[in-house]
Design a protein around this motif. Structure first.
Motif, PDB file in Angstrom:
ATOM      1  N   ILE A 159     111.307 -14.057  99.348  1.00 21.64           N
ATOM      2  CA  ILE A 159     111.053 -12.930 100.243  1.00 21.64           C
ATOM      3  C   ILE A 159     109.969 -12.093  99.580  1.00 21.64           C
ATOM      4  O   ILE A 159     110.174 -11.526  98.494  1.00 21.64           O
ATOM      5  N   ASN A 160     108.820 -12.022 100.224  1.00 20.73           N
ATOM      6  CA  ASN A 160     107.617 -11.468  99.607  1.00 20.73           C
ATOM      7  C   ASN A 160     107.536  -9.956  99.806  1.00 20.73           C
ATOM      8  O   ASN A 160     107.285  -9.468 100.906  1.00 20.73           O
ATOM      9  N   GLY A 161     107.741  -9.219  98.708  1.00 20.41           N
ATOM     10  CA  GLY A 161     107.570  -7.763  98.721  1.00 20.41           C
ATOM     11  C   GLY A 161     106.528  -7.328  97.723  1.00 20.41           C
ATOM     12  O   GLY A 161     106.536  -6.170  97.276  1.00 20.41           O
ATOM     13  N   ALA A 162     105.629  -8.249  97.357  1.00 19.80           N
ATOM     14  CA  ALA A 162     104.631  -7.937  96.324  1.00 19.80           C
ATOM     15  C   ALA A 162     103.665  -6.858  96.800  1.00 19.80           C
ATOM     16  O   ALA A 162     103.396  -5.882  96.095  1.00 19.80           O
ATOM     17  N   GLU A 163     103.070  -7.008  97.976  1.00 16.49           N
ATOM     18  CA  GLU A 163     102.147  -6.037  98.565  1.00 16.49           C
ATOM     19  C   GLU A 163     101.101  -5.583  97.540  1.00 16.49           C
ATOM     20  O   GLU A 163     101.077  -4.440  97.088  1.00 16.49           O
ATOM     21  N   CYS A 164     100.211  -6.528  97.228  1.00 14.43           N
ATOM     22  CA  CYS A 164      99.223  -6.279  96.180  1.00 14.43           C
ATOM     23  C   CYS A 164      97.963  -5.588  96.673  1.00 14.43           C
ATOM     24  O   CYS A 164      97.165  -5.084  95.871  1.00 14.43           O
ATOM     25  N   GLU A 165      97.731  -5.583  97.977  1.00 13.28           N
ATOM     26  CA  GLU A 165      96.500  -5.004  98.537  1.00 13.28           C
ATOM     27  C   GLU A 165      96.428  -3.512  98.274  1.00 13.28           C
ATOM     28  O   GLU A 165      97.396  -2.776  98.508  1.00 13.28           O
ATOM     29  N   PRO A 166      95.286  -2.987  97.763  1.00 11.44           N
ATOM     30  CA  PRO A 166      95.142  -1.539  97.548  1.00 11.44           C
ATOM     31  C   PRO A 166      95.348  -0.742  98.830  1.00 11.44           C
ATOM     32  O   PRO A 166      95.088  -1.232  99.934  1.00 11.44           O
ATOM     33  N   TYR A 167      95.827   0.473  98.706  1.00 10.92           N
ATOM     34  CA  TYR A 167      96.072   1.431  99.775  1.00 10.92           C
ATOM     35  C   TYR A 167      97.331   1.124 100.592  1.00 10.92           C
ATOM     36  O   TYR A 167      97.969   2.030 101.104  1.00 10.92           O
ATOM     37  N   ILE A 168      97.731  -0.145 100.753  1.00  9.31           N
ATOM     38  CA  ILE A 168      98.829  -0.462 101.662  1.00  9.31           C
ATOM     39  C   ILE A 168     100.168  -0.252 100.973  1.00  9.31           C
ATOM     40  O   ILE A 168     100.417  -0.803  99.881  1.00  9.31           O
ATOM     41  N   THR A 169     101.050   0.513 101.622  1.00 12.84           N
ATOM     42  CA  THR A 169     102.402   0.764 101.094  1.00 12.84           C
ATOM     43  C   THR A 169     103.466   0.580 102.181  1.00 12.84           C
ATOM     44  O   THR A 169     104.581   1.068 102.045  1.00 12.84           O
ATOM     45  N   ALA A 170     103.117  -0.124 103.248  1.00 11.70           N
ATOM     46  CA  ALA A 170     104.063  -0.291 104.362  1.00 11.70           C
ATOM     47  C   ALA A 170     105.313  -1.037 103.914  1.00 11.70           C
ATOM     48  O   ALA A 170     106.445  -0.642 104.249  1.00 11.70           O
ATOM     49  N   ASP A 171     105.145  -2.127 103.146  1.00 12.70           N
ATOM     50  CA  ASP A 171     106.316  -2.881 102.683  1.00 12.70           C
ATOM     51  C   ASP A 171     107.111  -2.085 101.659  1.00 12.70           C
ATOM     52  O   ASP A 171     108.346  -2.171 101.603  1.00 12.70           O
ATOM     53  N   ASP A 172     106.407  -1.297 100.813  1.00 13.17           N
ATOM     54  CA  ASP A 172     107.092  -0.447  99.835  1.00 13.17           C
ATOM     55  C   ASP A 172     108.000   0.550 100.554  1.00 13.17           C
ATOM     56  O   ASP A 172     109.183   0.712 100.213  1.00 13.17           O
ATOM     57  N   MET A 173     107.476   1.189 101.590  1.00 10.17           N
ATOM     58  CA  MET A 173     108.284   2.152 102.351  1.00 10.17           C
ATOM     59  C   MET A 173     109.435   1.442 103.068  1.00 10.17           C
ATOM     60  O   MET A 173     110.555   1.972 103.141  1.00 10.17           O
ATOM     61  N   LEU A 174     109.174   0.264 103.600  1.00 10.53           N
ATOM     62  CA  LEU A 174     110.228  -0.485 104.267  1.00 10.53           C
ATOM     63  C   LEU A 174     111.354  -0.815 103.302  1.00 10.53           C
ATOM     64  O   LEU A 174     112.539  -0.663 103.655  1.00 10.53           O
ATOM     65  N   MET A 175     111.014  -1.251 102.096  1.00  7.19           N
ATOM     66  CA  MET A 175     112.049  -1.616 101.121  1.00  7.19           C
ATOM     67  C   MET A 175     112.855  -0.408 100.689  1.00  7.19           C
ATOM     68  O   MET A 175     114.056  -0.515 100.410  1.00  7.19           O
TER      69      MET A 175
END
Length: 772
Positions: A168-184
């Motif tokens: 289950i991929n929660g790495a979200e390495c792209e700069p600026y993006i925090t959508a998955d971080d907030m979801l988790m």
């Protein structure tokens, strides 16, 4: 529950460390924006074929209602994001690098957000994996972290494959993006439950891993807490929550699989080929909500960030919300912004029209200032430094790919595995010459795909042409064979008739060869036979006409039955109703015609005795025989013209009623006109030619046959039914004997028509059995 520091992880080649810029959007909790006045929902938000709309302009829809159905396996359902009225179904600008447009459904919202009733599922373990996949497919769930691949297709692995590791991929390495971080952080429970759901669908892999970059400690802590709560309710469940090193692009599916398993996906293969699967955390949560609550995918968490905004945060936004509407509610200042990017600074693309809507794969709207994202300087010549090759996570040769893309050398591009490029942008990021390498690769991929599509289209056209040519050649060959056979048979008949005519001058015409000497006699005998059989066949003809009437009534009843849609989601269209009315009219005409024929038959069947029928039939036959060839053609022409008039009337009526058979009827009119033209031409040629003298022997044979037929008709009229039956049996036995003699003679002479004689014997034997 495992901890990352005791679990071995691996490295992938290349990679870079750009500034993260993730703190700006994480200062505020998860927010939202008001329901927009209009939602523009594209029909293609995924990889594969666009969905097909199932609503019409003016329809009222509810939030979560299906408005476009998946068209094929590689497609996804589309649902209304809020309640309202469908106000348009047309092309609208899409969030795409090229600024292209596509078909969209526009919903004018009512602000009530009334929801569609859905079906919940309390225990997913009680359902078969295929049933769960159906629920996920029905909800329109696609990959929310990448290109939008339909999730139901990704999870439906081949029977020959077995998934050992589910990541289950929660790495979200792209700069600026925090959508998955907030979801988790906000919905960790959904992610944990969704992870076990996906594991159940994949038949419980040995390893179930949630991989999160180590720069997201709050997300890791939230997942661990949610896992603990889940395990307390479901003992025996286990997930490895692993913190992976912060490195771009560790969030790529291929790279993350290599980090967790140490195995690299070979060229031309998929993750399932190495017994692994990678699914985004957002996809896992959406799949869980689709199964547990029956909730379709109508919204997603999106990062709205950039220094040209007054407010930077993550929002749960309805799919179809115009991007300019989102920016307006975050204090967007166009004067400060350099551009607006959908996606992160590495893999995102500039939006050409801010009216484009949010779609299922929109994870970030970036509005940087000119200082944050200055306009890139003009590209300079490549200095062959090799930095691009060092940072490529797919171990490609970006420099060579760039040269081949410039030269449009598609063969070498494919030989150097262009399609293994994940378009991460690492090569462009480190290029000292500021060459937009990724843009070259994207354009080259598009050109190759277009060439392959054109080639496939050309191949299909060629195959259709070749098949048509082969079919035409076979038909022509079959026609030629038939023409040769007919000519040969005609020549043989002419030769036999000539021989018999020659013998007629020396020998009297006997019963055996009367019909051979004068073919016209067959018409007389046939007419007499029909006249004799008219009275005994009354009940049979009446039953046949009554059956036709009954069938017409049944057809009319079936045509008048109310139309019922095969699928409740697809209502009956106006076109289907018009076709039904046309069928009803045609069936009514057929019924009226059948009833008319039945009434006429009942009125006239017994009004004329058998002797009159015989006399009338013989009179008609004599009249026909007495006609000259020119008179026969004129009579035929009159009959054809009468038929043409009726055919034209039917064609005009069908055309006026928009009947589906209008084209076929018009084609019949054209063919009838061609036939009339042929008869007219033949009549004109005959009138020019000299009339031929009639043969006395033929005329004598005709008169003898007429007298014989009349005498037989008179004798049959005085017989009882039993006597007629006995006479028929006797006649049939005589015919059978002669047929057998002809067959024996043909076999001894090696006649080419032996099979026809055999068939005649068999037919007579069958008729004799019926009489006996």
């Amino acid at each position: 529950m495992n901890v990352s520091n005791v679990i071995k992880i691996f490295e992938f080649p290349g990679g870079i460390y750009p500034p993260e810029n993730k703190t700006q959007s994480m200062q505020l909790p998860l927010g939202s924006v008001p329901i927009p006045p209009q939602l523009i929902i594209p029909l293609n938000q995924h990889i594969g074929a666009p969905a097909k709309p199932i609503v019409q302009i003016g329809d009222k829809v509810l939030a979560g209602q299906l408005i476009a159905a998946a068209d094929g396996t590689f497609s996804a359902n589309v649902h209304a994001s809020s309640s309202g009225v469908v106000s348009a179904i047309n092309n609208f600008v899409l969030p795409h690098p090229s600024g292209m447009s596509g078909e969209c459904i526009t919903i004018t919202t009512d602000g009530k957000h009334e929801s569609f009733i859905t079906e919940a599922c309390e225990d997913f373990t009680a359902l078969d994996p295929l049933r769960l996949l159906d629920k996920i497919r029905a909800a329109g769930v696609i990959g929310l972290g990448g290109a939008g691949f339909p999730t139901s297709v990704k999870l439906n692995i081949k029977s020959t494959q077995k998934i050992d590791t589910l990541i289950i991929n929660g790495a979200e390495c792209e700069p600026y993006i925090t959508a998955d971080d907030m979801l988790m952080q906000a919905r960790a429970d959904d992610i944990i439950a969704g992870s076990f759901l996906l594991a159940h669908i994949l038949h419980n892999p040995k390893r179930l891993v949630i991989a999160v970059e180590d720069n997201k400690p709050k997300a890791i802590a939230a997942l661990q807490t949610a896992l603990k709560n889940y395990v307390e309710k479901n003992p025996g469940s286990s997930i490895e929550i692993i913190g992976v090193p912060t490195k771009y692009p560790s969030g790529g599916a291929k790279q993350l699989i290599q980090i967790i398993t140490g195995h690299e996906i070979p060229h031309g293969h998929h993750s399932a080929d190495i017994n692994a699967s990678c699914v985004n955390v957002g996809t896992a949560a959406a799949a869980w909500r689709a199964v547990h609550f029956g909730e379709p995918l109508t919204s997603r968490i999106t990062t709205v960030v950039g220094e040209s905004l007054d407010t930077q945060r993550n929002i749960d936004v309805l799919i179809g919300t115009p991007i300019d509407y989102v920016l307006k509610h975050h204090g967007f200042n166009p004067a400060k912004a350099s551009r607006v990017i959908m996606g992160g600074s590495m893999m995102g693309f500039t939006l050409h029209d801010l009216r484009a809507p949010v779609i299922k794969t929109t994870n970030c709207i970036l509005a940087p200032t000119k200082k944050e994202a200055p306009i890139p300087p003009p590209a300079q010549a490549c200095i062959r430094c090799g930095l691009c090759s060092e940072v490529c996570p797919a171990s490609l040769l970006p420099q060579q790919l760039f040269w081949y893309a410039q030269a449009e050398d598609t063969d070498r591009l494919q030989a150097h595995n262009l399609f293994d490029c994940i378009e991460c942008g690492a090569c462009s990021y480190v290029c000292p010459s500021k060459i937009p390498l990724v843009q070259y690769y994207r354009a080259a991929k598009g050109n190759i795909r277009q060439q392959l599509a054109d080639k496939e289209k050309a191949d299909r056209s060629r195959q259709r042409f070749e098949f048509r040519q082969t079919r035409i050649e076979k038909e022509e060959a079959a026609k030629e064979v038939k023409r040769v056979a007919r000519k040969k048979a005609a020549d043989e008949v002419k030769q036999k008739l000539a021989e018999q005519k020659a013998k007629a001058n020396d020998e009297p015409v006997v019963e055996e060869n009367i019909l051979a000497a004068a073919p016209q006699v067959a018409a007389v005998v046939t007419a007499v036979a029909k006249a004799n059989s008219a009275q005994p066949g009354f009940e049979e003809q009446k039953s046949r006409l009554e059956r036709i009437v009954g069938a017409a009534k049944n057809s009319l009843e079936s045509a008048r039955a109310p139309l019922v849609p095969k699928n409740p989601e697809f209502p009956i269209t106006e076109e289907q109703l018009v076709r039904q009315q046309s069928r009803i009219k045609q069936t009514e005409l057929k019924l009226a015609e059948a009833e008319k024929k039945l009434s006429e038959f009942l009125a006239t069947a017994n009004s004329q005795p058998t002797e009159d029928l015989v006399t009338a039939a013989m009179a008609r036959a004599q009249t026909k025989l007495s006609l000259s060839p020119a008179e026969k053609l004129r009579a035929n022409l009159e009959a054809l013209e009468a038929r043409l008039q009726k055919a034209q009337e039917k064609a005009e009526q069908a055309k006026a009623e928009a009947s589906p058979s209008a084209n076929a009827l018009q084609l019949g009119v054209v063919k009838m006109q061609e036939k009339i033209a042929d008869v007219k031409a033949e009549l004109a040629e005959l009138e020019k030619a000299q009339p031929k003298a009639s043969n006395k022997a033929e005329q004598t044979a005709v008169e003898q046959a007429m007298q014989k037929a009349k005498a037989r008709a008179e004798s049959l009229a005085n017989m009882s039914e039993e006597e007629k039956r006995a006479d028929q049996i006797k006649t049939m036995e005589a015919r059978l004997q002669k047929a057998k003699e002809r067959l024996a003679r043909a076999e001894s002479e090696n006649d080419p028509h032996v099979e026809a004689f055999k068939k005649a014997v068999i037919n007579i034997e069958e008729k004799l059995k019926e009489l006996l």
